[in-house]
Scaffold this motif. Structure first.
Motif, PDB file in Angstrom:
ATOM      1  N   SER A  45       0.838  -1.194   0.000  1.00 34.94           N
ATOM      2  CA  SER A  45       0.000   0.000   0.000  1.00 34.94           C
ATOM      3  C   SER A  45       0.875   1.246   0.000  1.00 34.94           C
ATOM      4  O   SER A  45       1.944   1.280   0.618  1.00 34.94           O
ATOM      5  CB  SER A  45      -0.907   0.011   1.233  1.00 34.94           C
ATOM      6  N   TRP A  46       0.416   2.281  -0.697  1.00 34.63           N
ATOM      7  CA  TRP A  46       1.119   3.551  -0.697  1.00 34.63           C
ATOM      8  C   TRP A  46       1.258   4.108   0.722  1.00 34.63           C
ATOM      9  O   TRP A  46       2.184   4.883   1.006  1.00 34.63           O
ATOM     10  CB  TRP A  46       0.362   4.579  -1.548  1.00 34.63           C
ATOM     11  N   PHE A  47       0.352   3.725   1.601  1.00 36.72           N
ATOM     12  CA  PHE A  47       0.334   4.260   2.963  1.00 36.72           C
ATOM     13  C   PHE A  47       1.301   3.535   3.893  1.00 36.72           C
ATOM     14  O   PHE A  47       1.575   4.018   4.986  1.00 36.72           O
ATOM     15  CB  PHE A  47      -1.087   4.175   3.533  1.00 36.72           C
ATOM     16  N   ASP A  48       1.823   2.383   3.470  1.00 40.38           N
ATOM     17  CA  ASP A  48       2.615   1.544   4.362  1.00 40.38           C
ATOM     18  C   ASP A  48       4.113   1.608   4.103  1.00 40.38           C
ATOM     19  O   ASP A  48       4.888   0.921   4.772  1.00 40.38           O
ATOM     20  CB  ASP A  48       2.159   0.079   4.252  1.00 40.38           C
ATOM     21  N   VAL A  49       4.539   2.397   3.140  1.00 39.52           N
ATOM     22  CA  VAL A  49       5.964   2.539   2.846  1.00 39.52           C
ATOM     23  C   VAL A  49       6.406   3.933   3.294  1.00 39.52           C
ATOM     24  O   VAL A  49       5.569   4.785   3.595  1.00 39.52           O
ATOM     25  CB  VAL A  49       6.244   2.329   1.341  1.00 39.52           C
ATOM     26  N   PRO A  50       7.707   4.190   3.368  1.00 37.65           N
ATOM     27  CA  PRO A  50       8.155   5.513   3.800  1.00 37.65           C
ATOM     28  C   PRO A  50       7.482   6.628   2.996  1.00 37.65           C
ATOM     29  O   PRO A  50       7.399   6.569   1.757  1.00 37.65           O
ATOM     30  CB  PRO A  50       9.663   5.468   3.544  1.00 37.65           C
ATOM     31  N   TRP A  51       6.982   7.620   3.719  1.00 38.15           N
ATOM     32  CA  TRP A  51       6.208   8.699   3.091  1.00 38.15           C
ATOM     33  C   TRP A  51       7.028   9.432   2.032  1.00 38.15           C
ATOM     34  O   TRP A  51       6.522   9.760   0.958  1.00 38.15           O
ATOM     35  CB  TRP A  51       5.741   9.661   4.183  1.00 38.15           C
ATOM     36  N   LEU A  52       8.296   9.693   2.310  1.00 39.04           N
ATOM     37  CA  LEU A  52       9.147  10.365   1.336  1.00 39.04           C
ATOM     38  C   LEU A  52       9.189   9.569   0.033  1.00 39.04           C
ATOM     39  O   LEU A  52       9.120  10.142  -1.066  1.00 39.04           O
ATOM     40  CB  LEU A  52      10.558  10.529   1.909  1.00 39.04           C
ATOM     41  N   TRP A  53       9.275   8.260   0.141  1.00 45.12           N
ATOM     42  CA  TRP A  53       9.346   7.408  -1.046  1.00 45.12           C
ATOM     43  C   TRP A  53       8.011   7.420  -1.797  1.00 45.12           C
ATOM     44  O   TRP A  53       7.991   7.587  -3.022  1.00 45.12           O
ATOM     45  CB  TRP A  53       9.719   5.986  -0.647  1.00 45.12           C
ATOM     46  N   SER A  54       6.911   7.242  -1.086  1.00 42.56           N
ATOM     47  CA  SER A  54       5.616   7.151  -1.768  1.00 42.56           C
ATOM     48  C   SER A  54       5.239   8.470  -2.426  1.00 42.56           C
ATOM     49  O   SER A  54       4.673   8.485  -3.532  1.00 42.56           O
ATOM     50  CB  SER A  54       4.521   6.699  -0.796  1.00 42.56           C
ATOM     51  N   GLU A  55       5.557   9.597  -1.773  1.00 43.30           N
ATOM     52  CA  GLU A  55       5.301  10.892  -2.411  1.00 43.30           C
ATOM     53  C   GLU A  55       6.076  11.034  -3.713  1.00 43.30           C
ATOM     54  O   GLU A  55       5.535  11.456  -4.737  1.00 43.30           O
ATOM     55  CB  GLU A  55       5.704  12.026  -1.463  1.00 43.30           C
ATOM     56  N   SER A  56       7.350  10.725  -3.660  1.00 48.87           N
ATOM     57  CA  SER A  56       8.181  10.863  -4.848  1.00 48.87           C
ATOM     58  C   SER A  56       7.693   9.962  -5.969  1.00 48.87           C
ATOM     59  O   SER A  56       7.625  10.378  -7.142  1.00 48.87           O
ATOM     60  CB  SER A  56       9.641  10.531  -4.507  1.00 48.87           C
ATOM     61  N   TYR A  57       7.353   8.736  -5.638  1.00 51.42           N
ATOM     62  CA  TYR A  57       6.932   7.795  -6.672  1.00 51.42           C
ATOM     63  C   TYR A  57       5.578   8.189  -7.258  1.00 51.42           C
ATOM     64  O   TYR A  57       5.310   7.954  -8.442  1.00 51.42           O
ATOM     65  CB  TYR A  57       6.865   6.382  -6.104  1.00 51.42           C
ATOM     66  N   PHE A  58       4.735   8.826  -6.456  1.00 53.31           N
ATOM     67  CA  PHE A  58       3.459   9.325  -6.987  1.00 53.31           C
ATOM     68  C   PHE A  58       3.694  10.270  -8.157  1.00 53.31           C
ATOM     69  O   PHE A  58       3.038  10.169  -9.204  1.00 53.31           O
ATOM     70  CB  PHE A  58       2.664  10.031  -5.890  1.00 53.31           C
ATOM     71  N   TYR A  59       4.624  11.191  -7.998  1.00 54.79           N
ATOM     72  CA  TYR A  59       4.870  12.157  -9.072  1.00 54.79           C
ATOM     73  C   TYR A  59       5.496  11.479 -10.293  1.00 54.79           C
ATOM     74  O   TYR A  59       5.214  11.870 -11.434  1.00 54.79           O
ATOM     75  CB  TYR A  59       5.715  13.316  -8.566  1.00 54.79           C
ATOM     76  N   ARG A  60       6.323  10.485 -10.052  1.00 50.14           N
ATOM     77  CA  ARG A  60       6.881   9.743 -11.195  1.00 50.14           C
ATOM     78  C   ARG A  60       5.763   9.041 -11.966  1.00 50.14           C
ATOM     79  O   ARG A  60       5.750   9.053 -13.212  1.00 50.14           O
ATOM     80  CB  ARG A  60       7.928   8.737 -10.678  1.00 50.14           C
ATOM     81  N   ARG A  61       4.811   8.444 -11.261  1.00 57.15           N
ATOM     82  CA  ARG A  61       3.708   7.761 -11.939  1.00 57.15           C
ATOM     83  C   ARG A  61       2.753   8.758 -12.594  1.00 57.15           C
ATOM     84  O   ARG A  61       2.141   8.463 -13.629  1.00 57.15           O
ATOM     85  CB  ARG A  61       2.943   6.880 -10.953  1.00 57.15           C
ATOM     86  N   LEU A  62       2.597   9.926 -12.001  1.00 55.54           N
ATOM     87  CA  LEU A  62       1.751  10.952 -12.607  1.00 55.54           C
ATOM     88  C   LEU A  62       2.317  11.380 -13.963  1.00 55.54           C
ATOM     89  O   LEU A  62       1.574  11.526 -14.948  1.00 55.54           O
ATOM     90  CB  LEU A  62       1.644  12.156 -11.673  1.00 55.54           C
ATOM     91  N   LEU A  63       3.637  11.578 -14.029  1.00 56.13           N
ATOM     92  CA  LEU A  63       4.256  11.932 -15.305  1.00 56.13           C
ATOM     93  C   LEU A  63       4.097  10.811 -16.326  1.00 56.13           C
ATOM     94  O   LEU A  63       3.913  11.063 -17.522  1.00 56.13           O
ATOM     95  CB  LEU A  63       5.734  12.257 -15.101  1.00 56.13           C
ATOM     96  N   GLU A  64       4.175   9.574 -15.868  1.00 55.26           N
ATOM     97  CA  GLU A  64       3.949   8.427 -16.745  1.00 55.26           C
ATOM     98  C   GLU A  64       2.537   8.467 -17.327  1.00 55.26           C
ATOM     99  O   GLU A  64       2.324   8.241 -18.525  1.00 55.26           O
ATOM    100  CB  GLU A  64       4.158   7.126 -15.969  1.00 55.26           C
ATOM    101  N   ALA A  65       1.572   8.800 -16.469  1.00 50.51           N
ATOM    102  CA  ALA A  65       0.173   8.786 -16.879  1.00 50.51           C
ATOM    103  C   ALA A  65      -0.128   9.817 -17.956  1.00 50.51           C
ATOM    104  O   ALA A  65      -0.946   9.570 -18.851  1.00 50.51           O
ATOM    105  CB  ALA A  65      -0.725   9.008 -15.660  1.00 50.51           C
ATOM    106  N   VAL A  66       0.514  10.977 -17.901  1.00 52.26           N
ATOM    107  CA  VAL A  66       0.205  12.037 -18.874  1.00 52.26           C
ATOM    108  C   VAL A  66       1.122  11.989 -20.085  1.00 52.26           C
ATOM    109  O   VAL A  66       1.065  12.863 -20.953  1.00 52.26           O
ATOM    110  CB  VAL A  66       0.256  13.433 -18.213  1.00 52.26           C
ATOM    111  N   GLY A  67       1.999  11.000 -20.165  1.00 48.27           N
ATOM    112  CA  GLY A  67       2.836  10.837 -21.336  1.00 48.27           C
ATOM    113  C   GLY A  67       4.052  11.732 -21.379  1.00 48.27           C
ATOM    114  O   GLY A  67       4.616  11.966 -22.457  1.00 48.27           O
TER     115      GLY A  67
END
Length: 401
Positions: A85-107
């Motif tokens: 779960s995004w909530f169960d890993v280090p917050w710094l890591w999950s926040e950063s990875y969210f933005y990486r996946r967001l960029l993936e989503a918009v191409g």
């Protein structure tokens, strides 16, 4: 890192906590804003919907097989955290990875028509073009003719408080950007900061400045650099920005260009600063770096050797903003009186933090300051963006040059 036992790494798994609210509320709000900011096609909308489901109800998924940085993210822990779960890993890591996946989503990483398009650009441009920016630039005229030390102090505090323009923070904190800053800092090592810079007129040494946000924060960062170059307090500045759009408002090279263009086109003293910086870019006195680690999910204690060598060679590294502070001291729930110099002892050269407080992490407070803050505000002082600090570690485990 410190000799004392490490404090707990911050997670987002506690309902009601600030990290949990970022993951559960701020990230969905950002997805909605990005969706509405551009006329994306069905593919982007489908990917954004999938990311929304993943980050609120699902688990962390690996990057696609062909992703250009898949191996890098695996080295940064993706194999360990995938499936959780995004909530169960280090917050710094999950926040950063969210933005990486967001960029993936918009191409953003392509191939395709949306490759390289910054999904946050409309928000950044609105910030940079706001009338408040005109007012702040006009205020530079009143500094003309003042003693250099007075101008320096004003520009240092402009760089410090400019962080309150953080766009991501304002998405879920209505009105935070309009609150008046408190007159006193919770920590103020500014005299030590100035003492680490070479005397005026010497024009020697390199300053590294690790930028945080674009727009109305990046402009005062650039003004501070211009002042130090003009006064000969440094011979060269290296401005570290993000290698791709990140955390809504974090500065990229394109944002640096926008800020310099804004300065050069402004009336009065601002245009002089802009011309100085433009010239400094041309002759190498101002260099922009976009190291991959700047967009990574790890603390600076884990920085690669080439970045460590660059910071070691600087007379001073100034680290801007809340996210960079979390990376500098470690995103842990330290007791607030934990010495800043202790948790930054690993840093390879003298380092200073300019930060307004927008997350729970804090070190280096005196017991009296912590007690006064808690008595007045409970724990709200940690995240409200109304308190700030200037903290410096003048020592290092390397030798500045």
């Amino acid at each position: 890192m410190p000799e004392t036992p490490a404090a707990p790494v911050i997670l987002g798994d506690e309902p009601g906590s600030f990290p949990h609210s970022v993951l559960a509320e701020r990230h969905p709000a950002i997805i909605r804003q990005v969706r509405d900011a551009f006329p994306y096609g069905p593919g982007q909308h489908h990917a954004l919907d999938a990311l929304l489901r993943s980050c609120t109800e699902g688990v962390i998924e690996p990057l696609p097989e062909g992703a250009h940085d898949r191996d890098l993210w695996r080295a940064w822990g993706l194999d360990t955290y995938a499936g959780q779960s995004w909530f169960d890993v280090p917050w710094l890591w999950s926040e950063s990875y969210f933005y990486r996946r967001l960029l993936e989503a918009v191409g953003h990483f392509g191939p395709g028509a949306w490759q390289g398009i910054d999904p946050f650009r409309p928000f950044k441009r609105a910030e940079l073009d706001a009338k408040e920016t005109d007012e702040e630039l006009a205020a530079l005229d009143s500094l003309e003719g003042r003693p250099a030390a007075e101008r320096g102090r004003a520009l240092l505090h402009g760089s410090l408080w400019g962080n309150r323009a953080d766009l991501g923070f304002r998405l879920s904190a209505a009105g935070a950007g309009t609150q008046e800053p408190v007159p006193a800092l919770v920590a103020d090592d500014s005299e030590t900061l100035w003492s680490l810079l070479p005397p005026a007129g010497t024009g020697t040494g390199t300053l590294c400045l690790v930028a945080d946000n674009a727009g109305r924060e990046l402009v005062p960062d650039l003004l501070l650099i211009a002042h130090l170059l003009a006064e000969g307090r440094i011979g060269r500045a290296v401005l570290h920005v993000k290698p791709y759009p990140y955390y809504v408002s974090d500065a990229t090279t394109a944002d640096v260009v926008d800020a310099l263009t804004r300065l050069r086109s402004a009336p009065g003293a601002a245009s002089g600063y802009g011309r100085l910086l433009w010239s400094a870019m041309a002759d190498g006195r101002l260099v922009v770096r976009a190291h991959p680690f700047s967009g990574g999910p790890l603390p600076y204690a884990d920085m690669p050797d080439d970045l460590r060598a660059e910071f070691a060679s600087a007379v001073l590294t100034i680290v801007k903003g809340d996210l960079n502070y979390r990376r500098l001291v470690g995103d842990r729930m330290w007791p607030p009186t934990t010495p800043f110099q202790e948790v930054t002892a690993y840093f390879p050269g003298p380092v200073a933090s300019l930060r307004t407080l927008k997350s729970d992490v804090i070190t280096g407070l005196s017991p009296a300051t912590e007690a006064a803050l808690v008595a007045a505000e409970g724990q709200a002082w940690r995240t409200g963006g109304t308190h700030a600090l200037i903290q410096v570690n003048p020592s290092s485990d390397g030798q500045g040059q």
